[in-house]
Design a protein around this motif. Sequence first.
Motif, mmCIF file in Angstrom:
data_model
loop_
_atom_site.group_PDB
_atom_site.id
_atom_site.type_symbol
_atom_site.label_atom_id
_atom_site.label_comp_id
_atom_site.label_asym_id
_atom_site.label_seq_id
_atom_site.Cartn_x
_atom_site.Cartn_y
_atom_site.Cartn_z
ATOM 1 N N THR A 197 52.700 -17.952 39.843
ATOM 2 C CA THR A 197 53.286 -19.296 39.900
ATOM 3 C C THR A 197 52.401 -20.261 39.142
ATOM 4 O OG1 THR A 197 54.195 -18.789 42.086
ATOM 5 C CG2 THR A 197 54.151 -21.103 41.437
ATOM 6 N N THR A 198 53.009 -21.186 38.405
ATOM 7 C CA THR A 198 52.232 -22.176 37.672
ATOM 8 C C THR A 198 51.746 -23.272 38.623
ATOM 9 O OG1 THR A 198 54.108 -23.621 37.146
ATOM 10 C CG2 THR A 198 53.689 -21.781 35.644
ATOM 11 N N PRO A 199 50.774 -24.083 38.199
ATOM 12 C CA PRO A 199 50.287 -25.180 39.063
ATOM 13 C C PRO A 199 51.378 -26.153 39.481
ATOM 14 C CG PRO A 199 48.742 -24.783 37.274
ATOM 15 C CD PRO A 199 49.954 -23.949 36.977
ATOM 16 N N ASN A 200 52.442 -26.292 38.667
ATOM 17 C CA ASN A 200 53.525 -27.220 39.032
ATOM 18 C C ASN A 200 54.713 -26.512 39.683
ATOM 19 O OD1 ASN A 200 54.544 -25.911 36.818
ATOM 20 N ND2 ASN A 200 55.050 -27.749 35.650
ATOM 21 N N GLY A 201 54.495 -25.264 40.131
ATOM 22 C CA GLY A 201 55.505 -24.589 40.942
ATOM 23 C C GLY A 201 56.528 -23.774 40.196
ATOM 24 N N GLN A 202 56.367 -23.571 38.892
ATOM 25 C CA GLN A 202 57.282 -22.709 38.145
ATOM 26 C C GLN A 202 56.866 -21.252 38.314
ATOM 27 O OE1 GLN A 202 57.126 -24.235 34.146
ATOM 28 N NE2 GLN A 202 58.351 -26.039 34.645
ATOM 29 N N HIS A 203 57.835 -20.364 38.268
ATOM 30 C CA HIS A 203 57.570 -18.957 38.569
ATOM 31 C C HIS A 203 57.533 -18.124 37.288
ATOM 32 C CE1 HIS A 203 57.841 -19.913 42.758
ATOM 33 N NE2 HIS A 203 59.008 -20.503 42.552
ATOM 34 N N LEU A 204 56.524 -17.257 37.204
ATOM 35 C CA LEU A 204 56.264 -16.468 36.007
ATOM 36 C C LEU A 204 56.394 -14.970 36.296
ATOM 37 C CD1 LEU A 204 53.048 -18.253 34.664
ATOM 38 C CD2 LEU A 204 55.442 -18.762 34.081
ATOM 39 N N PHE A 205 56.736 -14.245 35.241
ATOM 40 C CA PHE A 205 56.804 -12.784 35.317
ATOM 41 C C PHE A 205 56.252 -12.242 33.999
ATOM 42 C CE2 PHE A 205 59.277 -8.743 34.831
ATOM 43 C CZ PHE A 205 58.772 -8.074 35.946
ATOM 44 N N GLY A 206 55.159 -11.496 34.053
ATOM 45 C CA GLY A 206 54.519 -10.977 32.844
ATOM 46 C C GLY A 206 54.708 -9.495 32.703
ATOM 47 N N ARG A 207 54.705 -9.031 31.424
ATOM 48 C CA ARG A 207 54.905 -7.611 31.186
ATOM 49 C C ARG A 207 54.235 -7.174 29.888
ATOM 50 N NH1 ARG A 207 59.161 -3.709 30.748
ATOM 51 N NH2 ARG A 207 58.074 -1.721 30.669
ATOM 52 N N ASN A 208 53.448 -6.096 29.954
ATOM 53 C CA ASN A 208 52.980 -5.370 28.780
ATOM 54 C C ASN A 208 53.768 -4.080 28.668
ATOM 55 O OD1 ASN A 208 50.966 -7.069 27.797
ATOM 56 N ND2 ASN A 208 49.332 -6.081 28.967
ATOM 57 N N PHE A 209 54.285 -3.792 27.473
ATOM 58 C CA PHE A 209 55.018 -2.551 27.213
ATOM 59 C C PHE A 209 54.096 -1.640 26.407
ATOM 60 C CE2 PHE A 209 57.923 0.055 24.627
ATOM 61 C CZ PHE A 209 58.749 0.573 25.607
ATOM 62 N N ALA A 267 64.158 -17.115 39.984
ATOM 63 C CA ALA A 267 63.786 -18.517 39.769
ATOM 64 C C ALA A 267 63.134 -19.151 40.993
ATOM 65 C CB ALA A 267 65.024 -19.320 39.368
ATOM 66 N N LYS A 268 63.247 -18.527 42.153
ATOM 67 C CA LYS A 268 62.594 -19.023 43.351
ATOM 68 C C LYS A 268 61.277 -18.308 43.628
ATOM 69 C CE LYS A 268 66.865 -20.555 45.636
ATOM 70 N NZ LYS A 268 67.729 -20.425 46.843
ATOM 71 N N GLY A 269 60.898 -17.409 42.722
ATOM 72 C CA GLY A 269 59.638 -16.702 42.880
ATOM 73 C C GLY A 269 59.696 -15.537 43.843
#
Length: 352
Positions: A99-111, A236-238
């Motif tokens: 989650t970002t400091p302002n509450g946005q939700h992230l999803f990371g991926r290495n292929f 989108a809600k994490g």
Amino acid sequence: MKKTIKYVILVVIAILVVVVLGLFFLFHDELSTLNSVKEVNGYPMYEMTYKNDYGLDKLLKKGASNDQELVQFASKQLLKGLPLKIDIPKVACTTFSATTPNGQHLFGRNFDLEYSPSMVVKTAPKDGYKSISMVDLKFLGLDKQAMNHFSDKVISLAAPYIPFDGINEKGVSAAVLWVPDKVTNQQTGKPDITTSVAIRMILDKAKDTNQAIALLKKYDMHASADGCYHFQLNDAKGHSAVVEYENNKMSVIPQTGNHQVLTNFYETPGSKYHHGIGFDRYNVANDHLNQSHGIETEKQGLQLLNDVHDGPHMPYKDDDPTQWTVLYNNSKKTMTVVTGANFKKQYHYHVN
């Protein structure tokens, strides 16, 4: 005589016009899709805006219990019978939610896989959600030079059915990762789907992680390439979750803290708990996210993916080099892509 020749010529021209117009109307959407293909960089990575109907509902109703059945459907539905081969790999990768400091939700991926060209595929089905996804073109039999030839480019029309990760307009993201175990082959009497079809279904049909899980529960999973895979989902809600198929039994591991990490070993409690590989990458990512309490800016998220990407200078010897890195912002419905671990060059996309 001259009038006869002129008449014949006019008839031939008229026939040719009719044939050309017929072909245009028959293949209009396919040609529009192929015309949208462009090379983004020299790695190469391409992008495609898909214009024609790839028939997901028809496939889900018909079912596909193995790669060959998927190939037969895609060849008929998308390629007008042209031969096609799909070969889904054993991919050693890393994913995480934060989650970002302002509450946005992230999803990371290495292929992580041996070198191959990639494609960003944009889809907007009439009966589903818009999405953008990442496709490895090698698994359609396309190499670095193939997209230069129209006959080979046509094969890329099957791209919607081999996504490895993606995000839709509702902010649902999904990725598939390999687990070194016997092939998943559920036989409970439900309709059949394969690994890559599952990703396509989630992107087209799921408005959140719970619905994605509910969709998966409706089908018997048959892993591609005689392998075993698990999925990580986020929305989108994490709400992040891992879905696994240990011993052909589906299990769901929800995120319990402020982040969730997945590599290539089972996380389902039981006899195969922690069976697999990728513990080094997992520990680096998980330790970092524990220290940050799962709070990452997009820049920090990309740096974390850089820290666990694989390559000749990296310590993760059980893996192939990282072909692409993607950071999804589930709240903004965006995707930042890096190819070949060149983090100085980033490409940005938005589901619109």
